[in-house]
Design an enzyme around this catalytic site. Sequence first.
Site, PDB file in Angstrom:
ATOM      1  N   ALA A  66       0.859  -1.178   0.000  1.00 54.49           N
ATOM      2  CA  ALA A  66       0.000   0.000   0.000  1.00 54.49           C
ATOM      3  C   ALA A  66       0.899   1.234   0.000  1.00 54.49           C
ATOM      4  O   ALA A  66       2.050   1.169   0.431  1.00 54.49           O
ATOM      5  CB  ALA A  66      -0.904  -0.015   1.222  1.00 54.49           C
ATOM      6  N   GLY A 110       0.763  -4.961   0.953  1.00 52.12           N
ATOM      7  CA  GLY A 110      -0.425  -5.064   0.105  1.00 52.12           C
ATOM      8  C   GLY A 110      -0.140  -5.724  -1.238  1.00 52.12           C
ATOM      9  O   GLY A 110      -1.047  -6.289  -1.863  1.00 52.12           O
ATOM     10  N   GLU A 113      -0.397  -9.292  -0.498  1.00 50.89           N
ATOM     11  CA  GLU A 113      -1.820  -9.571  -0.241  1.00 50.89           C
ATOM     12  C   GLU A 113      -2.623  -9.587  -1.534  1.00 50.89           C
ATOM     13  O   GLU A 113      -3.512 -10.425  -1.722  1.00 50.89           O
ATOM     14  CB  GLU A 113      -2.362  -8.522   0.742  1.00 50.89           C
ATOM     15  CG  GLU A 113      -1.757  -8.696   2.135  1.00 50.89           C
ATOM     16  CD  GLU A 113      -2.051  -7.532   3.062  1.00 50.89           C
ATOM     17  OE1 GLU A 113      -1.688  -6.384   2.703  1.00 50.89           O
ATOM     18  OE2 GLU A 113      -2.636  -7.752   4.126  1.00 50.89           O
ATOM     19  N   GLU A 133       4.802  -4.979   7.227  1.00 45.84           N
ATOM     20  CA  GLU A 133       4.079  -3.873   7.868  1.00 45.84           C
ATOM     21  C   GLU A 133       4.544  -3.633   9.297  1.00 45.84           C
ATOM     22  O   GLU A 133       4.506  -2.511   9.801  1.00 45.84           O
ATOM     23  CB  GLU A 133       2.568  -4.160   7.865  1.00 45.84           C
ATOM     24  CG  GLU A 133       1.906  -4.058   6.497  1.00 45.84           C
ATOM     25  CD  GLU A 133       1.906  -5.363   5.703  1.00 45.84           C
ATOM     26  OE1 GLU A 133       2.686  -6.285   6.040  1.00 45.84           O
ATOM     27  OE2 GLU A 133       1.134  -5.458   4.741  1.00 45.84           O
TER      28      GLU A 133
HETATM   29  N1  CAA Z   1       4.635   3.201  -0.670  1.00 38.43           N
HETATM   30  C1  CAA Z   1       5.045   4.342  -1.237  1.00 38.43           C
HETATM   31  N2  CAA Z   1       6.229   4.473  -1.907  1.00 38.43           N
HETATM   32  C2  CAA Z   1       6.994   3.392  -1.994  1.00 38.43           C
HETATM   33  C3  CAA Z   1       6.635   2.156  -1.418  1.00 38.43           C
HETATM   34  C4  CAA Z   1       5.380   2.087  -0.741  1.00 38.43           C
HETATM   35  N3  CAA Z   1       4.922   0.941  -0.195  1.00 38.43           N
HETATM   36  N4  CAA Z   1       7.615   1.255  -1.676  1.00 38.43           N
HETATM   37  C5  CAA Z   1       8.569   1.911  -2.378  1.00 38.43           C
HETATM   38  N5  CAA Z   1       8.208   3.204  -2.561  1.00 38.43           N
HETATM   39  C6  CAA Z   1       8.939   4.244  -3.262  1.00 38.43           C
HETATM   40  C7  CAA Z   1      10.118   4.733  -2.440  1.00 38.43           C
HETATM   41  O1  CAA Z   1       9.704   5.683  -1.482  1.00 38.43           O
HETATM   42  C8  CAA Z   1      11.017   5.303  -3.518  1.00 38.43           C
HETATM   43  O2  CAA Z   1      10.509   6.568  -3.870  1.00 38.43           O
HETATM   44  P1  CAA Z   1      11.562   7.822  -4.115  1.00 38.43           P
HETATM   45  O3  CAA Z   1      12.409   7.379  -5.274  1.00 38.43           O
HETATM   46  O4  CAA Z   1      10.645   8.969  -4.435  1.00 38.43           O
HETATM   47  O5  CAA Z   1      12.335   7.961  -2.852  1.00 38.43           O
HETATM   48  C9  CAA Z   1      10.776   4.375  -4.706  1.00 38.43           C
HETATM   49  O6  CAA Z   1       9.526   3.715  -4.445  1.00 38.43           O
HETATM   50  C10 CAA Z   1      11.856   3.324  -4.859  1.00 38.43           C
HETATM   51  O7  CAA Z   1      11.962   2.652  -3.614  1.00 38.43           O
HETATM   52  P2  CAA Z   1      13.369   2.439  -2.861  1.00 38.43           P
HETATM   53  O8  CAA Z   1      14.300   3.558  -3.182  1.00 38.43           O
HETATM   54  O9  CAA Z   1      13.062   2.182  -1.424  1.00 38.43           O
HETATM   55  O10 CAA Z   1      13.860   1.113  -3.598  1.00 38.43           O
HETATM   56  P3  CAA Z   1      14.842  -0.004  -3.015  1.00 38.43           P
HETATM   57  O11 CAA Z   1      15.150  -0.894  -4.180  1.00 38.43           O
HETATM   58  O12 CAA Z   1      15.949   0.590  -2.251  1.00 38.43           O
HETATM   59  O13 CAA Z   1      13.943  -0.821  -1.951  1.00 38.43           O
HETATM   60  C11 CAA Z   1      11.942  -1.941  -1.186  1.00 38.43           C
HETATM   61  C12 CAA Z   1      12.823  -1.544  -2.385  1.00 38.43           C
HETATM   62  C13 CAA Z   1      12.667  -2.933  -0.283  1.00 38.43           C
HETATM   63  C14 CAA Z   1      10.687  -2.589  -1.763  1.00 38.43           C
HETATM   64  C15 CAA Z   1      11.591  -0.681  -0.361  1.00 38.43           C
HETATM   65  O14 CAA Z   1      11.083   0.304  -1.260  1.00 38.43           O
HETATM   66  C16 CAA Z   1      10.547  -0.899   0.688  1.00 38.43           C
HETATM   67  O15 CAA Z   1      10.840  -1.442   1.737  1.00 38.43           O
HETATM   68  N6  CAA Z   1       9.287  -0.466   0.437  1.00 38.43           N
HETATM   69  C17 CAA Z   1       8.221  -0.513   1.406  1.00 38.43           C
HETATM   70  C18 CAA Z   1       7.677  -1.917   1.604  1.00 38.43           C
HETATM   71  C19 CAA Z   1       6.592  -1.922   2.645  1.00 38.43           C
HETATM   72  O16 CAA Z   1       6.782  -1.587   3.786  1.00 38.43           O
HETATM   73  N7  CAA Z   1       5.369  -2.347   2.228  1.00 38.43           N
HETATM   74  C20 CAA Z   1       4.230  -2.416   3.097  1.00 38.43           C
HETATM   75  C21 CAA Z   1       3.412  -1.182   2.979  1.00 38.43           C
HETATM   76  S1  CAA Z   1       2.094  -1.103   4.166  1.00 38.43           S
HETATM   77  C22 CAA Z   1       0.867  -2.093   3.538  1.00 38.43           C
HETATM   78  O17 CAA Z   1       0.993  -2.639   2.458  1.00 38.43           O
HETATM   79  C23 CAA Z   1      -0.374  -2.200   4.367  1.00 38.43           C
HETATM   80  C24 CAA Z   1      -1.284  -3.286   3.926  1.00 38.43           C
HETATM   81  O18 CAA Z   1      -1.323  -4.359   4.482  1.00 38.43           O
HETATM   82  C25 CAA Z   1      -2.197  -3.087   2.826  1.00 38.43           C
END
Ligand code: CAA
Length: 259
Positions: A66, A110, A113, A133
């Site tokens: 998400a 998400g 999911e 999460e």
């Molecule tokens: N939401 C918004 N933006 C996101 C995102 C997310 N879930 N995941 C990645 N991005 C964005 C980053 O902020 C980044 O944006 P900028 O270039 O503007 O800074 C861009 O995508 C590229 O990401 P990274 O620079 O972080 O890329 P990376 O290769 O270094 O890492 C990753 C990749 C490990 C997937 C890392 O991006 C990450 O950990 N993302 C978040 C994963 C996460 O926590 N997901 C759960 C979300 S909560 C949820 O989903 C609730 C639910 O149950 C529905």
Amino acid sequence: MSYENIQVRTEGGKVGIVTLHRPKALNALNDALMDELGQALMAFDADEAIGCIIITGSEKAFAAGADISAMAKYSFQDVYKKNFISRNWETIRQVRKPVIAAVSGFALGGGCELAMMCDFIIAADNAKFGQPEIKIGVIPGAGGTQRLPLAVGKSKAMDMTLTGRMMDAQEAERAGLVSRVVPVDKLADEALGAALVIAGYSQISVMAAKESVNRAFESGLSDGLLFERRLFHSLFATADQKEGMDAFLNKRAPDFKNA
Ligand code: CAA
């Protein structure tokens, strides 16, 4: 219909493909994307010509979860009032035709999911699944704590959900989360091949099969068996059952009419 956060196309006139497309945010799933995905899925489901649907992402990310930037400032009142994560995320549950997730790269939060909401997952060998999460102070909110244990059992689901660690494609296949793993450059062909096979069968029996397998997760064994048997019986009312069995006995290819 034109979309901003997804790309939509058909293959072979009978497979609908939705590609999640927010490359700058690793396909983070915001409201706009989920609205569009729901619309595209319902349109394919209503299209008589389409027999199977694929949801896929980019090579780097199926979806990284998400959209954290969209939800970071939400209050309890915000998320409770709008029933956050349910409204436009559950549309996929209304789709009666099979939906395959073709997953390459990250399928996190998400994203994992959403893949689990599909009927089965074909993974590229670079796929990484996770429910991270816990690392951002919440828990999965789109079915992860329910569907992950059903897919991989309690111990692994707890491990994934409590530590937030990722599972690679090989571990996901061993655990039963995904049905097949293929080299990343073969993912699109593999998913399309499976979808074309499914779309070549009678849509009525395909929908009944999906409905019956899903029932296994919603009912006890006796009720599930009865449900299956009644659906099985009902298929004897279709022309496609006569055609399929006649074709087998006469050693020819069946010509299903979805009737
Ligand atoms: N939401 C918004 N933006 C996101 C995102 C997310 N879930 N995941 C990645 N991005 C964005 C980053 O902020 C980044 O944006 P900028 O270039 O503007 O800074 C861009 O995508 C590229 O990401 P990274 O620079 O972080 O890329 P990376 O290769 O270094 O890492 C990753 C990749 C490990 C997937 C890392 O991006 C990450 O950990 N993302 C978040 C994963 C996460 O926590 N997901 C759960 C979300 S909560 C949820 O989903 C609730 C639910 O149950 C529905």
